[in-house]
Design a protein around this motif. Structure first.
Motif, short mmCIF file in Angstrom:
data_model
loop_
_atom_site.label_atom_id
_atom_site.label_comp_id
_atom_site.label_asym_id
_atom_site.label_seq_id
_atom_site.Cartn_x
_atom_site.Cartn_y
_atom_site.Cartn_z
N GLU A 1 35.65 34.21 33.16
CA GLU A 1 35.57 34.38 34.84
C GLU A 1 37.67 34.23 34.33
N LYS A 2 37.97 34.59 35.05
CA LYS A 2 39.41 34.27 35.27
C LYS A 2 39.84 34.35 36.44
N SER A 3 41.33 34.07 36.74
CA SER A 3 41.72 34.00 38.41
C SER A 3 42.58 34.76 38.17
N THR B 1 45.66 37.32 41.56
CA THR B 1 45.99 37.65 42.56
C THR B 1 45.65 39.07 42.86
N ASN C 1 43.46 34.36 46.21
CA ASN C 1 43.06 34.45 44.49
C ASN C 1 42.08 34.58 44.58
N SER D 1 38.82 35.67 41.96
CA SER D 1 37.90 35.99 40.84
C SER D 1 37.26 36.69 39.78
#
Length: 236
Positions: free
Chosen positions: A117-119, A121, A162, A164
């Motif tokens: 899992e990565k954040s 924009t 933001n 995910s």
């Protein structure tokens, strides 16, 4: 001359022993390489084909079935008399976005895919492809994600929000947004009569959704919505 020769011999032996000891030290450290690999979140989560029971499936999981990737949207346990316990699962095809319903026995083996899992924009939605364009806030690299991976929540996407994304080998498997989003009331109807439910009324949000809010909310108000069930939470 003998003294000089002995000193030179000792010096050469010392250098040789140092050179030999370094590979030995490296060899000793290499025995611990599995620990360093599993200490990395990415390596630890990038697994494929791991067997799990149907009872362990939860919304958000990604599974592989007949060579295709599916995201679990809903999972509900039930029993069928003598048939034993089963789990009713709604799946979304990662590639096409089409949904299907499947039944698994609670003890049935399922191939689950572990993702990282990565954040990111949110930047914009590409009108030509319909993809959601995201940006890595650290590297500024862009990632195109199919709109269907966000499900119904894509309507809440806002500039600089933001989000995910779950990735497998750099490919997006699923995406989600925060559980709270601030929206503006675009249109507001008059509150219902006392004979019905006087405390609430329907309003149209700037993202096109219609939700129920307290009767004191008026056009132009900014309110906080629960993106999971589209319910009113409070004024912004």
């Amino acid at each position: 001359m003998r003294v000089v020769a002995k000193r030179l011999c000792r010096a050469l032996c010392s250098v040789a022993s140092t050179k030999i000891s370094r590979p030995l030290s490296t060899s000793t450290q290499s025995k611990h390489w599995p620990q360093s690999i599993f200490a990395s979140p990415w390596s630890a989560t990038q697994l494929r084909g791991a067997k799990f029971r149907g009872a362990d499936l939860k919304p958000g999981n990604v599974i592989e079935k007949k060579g295709r990737m599916y995201q679990v949207v809903k999972a509900q346990h039930s029993t069928q008399g003598r048939g034993g316990a089963i789990i009713q699962v709604e799946l979304r095809d990662v590639d096409s976005g089409s949904k299907s319903n499947e039944r698994f026995r609670t003890d049935e083996p399922v191939e689950r895919v572990f993702v990282a899992e990565k954040s990111f924009t949110y930047l914009y939605t590409d009108d030509e492809t319909g993809n959601i364009v995201l940006m890595d806030p650290k590297t500024y690299e862009q990632l195109d994600v199919p709109k269907h991976l966000f499900g119904e929540s894509y309507v809440y996407l806002q500039d600089d929000m933001n989000v995910s994304v779950q990735l497998y080998d750099g490919r997006a498997m699923s995406a989600s947004i925060p559980t709270r989003a601030t929206c503006t009331v675009a249109e507001s109807e008059m509150p219902m009569r006392a004979s019905a439910t006087p405390q609430y009324k329907k309003v149209l949000l700037d993202n096109g959704l219609t939700v129920q809010v307290p009767k004191h909310i008026v056009e132009g108000d900014r309110i906080i919505i629960n993106t999971a069930d589209h319910s009113y939470m409070s004024r912004a």
